[in-house]
Design a protein around this motif. Structure first.
Motif: not given
Length: 211
Positions: A127-149
């Protein structure tokens, strides 16, 4: 009681009965479709955090529930799925919770291979702030992929923090709280995997078994 009143009461009762039967019949007819849709959605989610060759009916049936409040974010039961090849455990997908998101709890799915390496992380709900915190969503940015490997060297591995705190993960401009909460939740999931792996594998509480 006059006859018209009795007649109306009977008609209303019949109407209510017919409506009830219709609802029951509709539920019976649509239930298999709903279950199938839920299974497809779950399967697609698991394919994002575990190698696709392990995502099959055996994996879906492996669902267990575990409760480790410190490591999983709250006192609730969290689901896990155990990926196997024959009798060998290849990885585990964990549901976990980041309780300290900017706008409340963030639910995550974390896939950890048997060697302790992360295969993937995805957001289940937030329920994060649209345009800011919701960048943890893959549809918004690739940030979540930084955990891979990534791996956790120890519980004191200082790399597991956002860069603002001296770690290796980017934060978002104007929104550090959200990525900080997710990084901490994933780190604690890896700690749990390291410390309680055998105990988790031996868990006998099947999903939906609340006895």
């Amino acid at each position: 009681m006059s006859n018209p009143v009795v007649k109306n009461a009977i008609l209303l009762a019949l109407f209510a009965l017919i409506c009830t039967l219709f609802v029951v019949l509709t539920n019976q007819l649509t239930a298999p479709q709903i279950i199938a849709q839920q299974q497809r959605k779950l399967s697609n989610s698991l394919k994002q955090v575990l190698p696709s060759q392990y995502v099959n009916q055996e994996l879906l049936k492996s669902c267990r529930e575990i409760r480790y409040p410190y490591y999983l974010g709250n006192k609730n039961w969290h689901k896990i799925w155990i990926a196997k090849q024959g009798q060998t455990v290849k990885g585990i997908a964990y549901q976990t919770t980041a309780p300290d998101g900017y706008n409340g709890a963030i639910r995550l799915l974390v896939g950890v291979m048997a060697n302790g390496q992360i295969f993937g992380v995805r957001v289940i709900s937030e329920h994060e702030t649209p345009g800011l915190g919701d960048q943890i969503e893959l549809r918004k940015s690739n940030w979540i992929l930084s955990f891979n490997h990534k791996r956790l060297l120890s519980a004191h591995d200082k790399r597991w923090a956002v860069k603002k705190d001296g770690g290796m993960f980017d934060q978002f401009t104007g929104a550090t709280i959200t990525p900080r909460a997710v990084v901490k939740a994933v780190k604690r999931t890896l700690e749990l995997n390291q410390l309680k792996f055998d105990e988790i594998i031996a868990s006998q509480r099947h999903c939906g078994d609340h006895s």
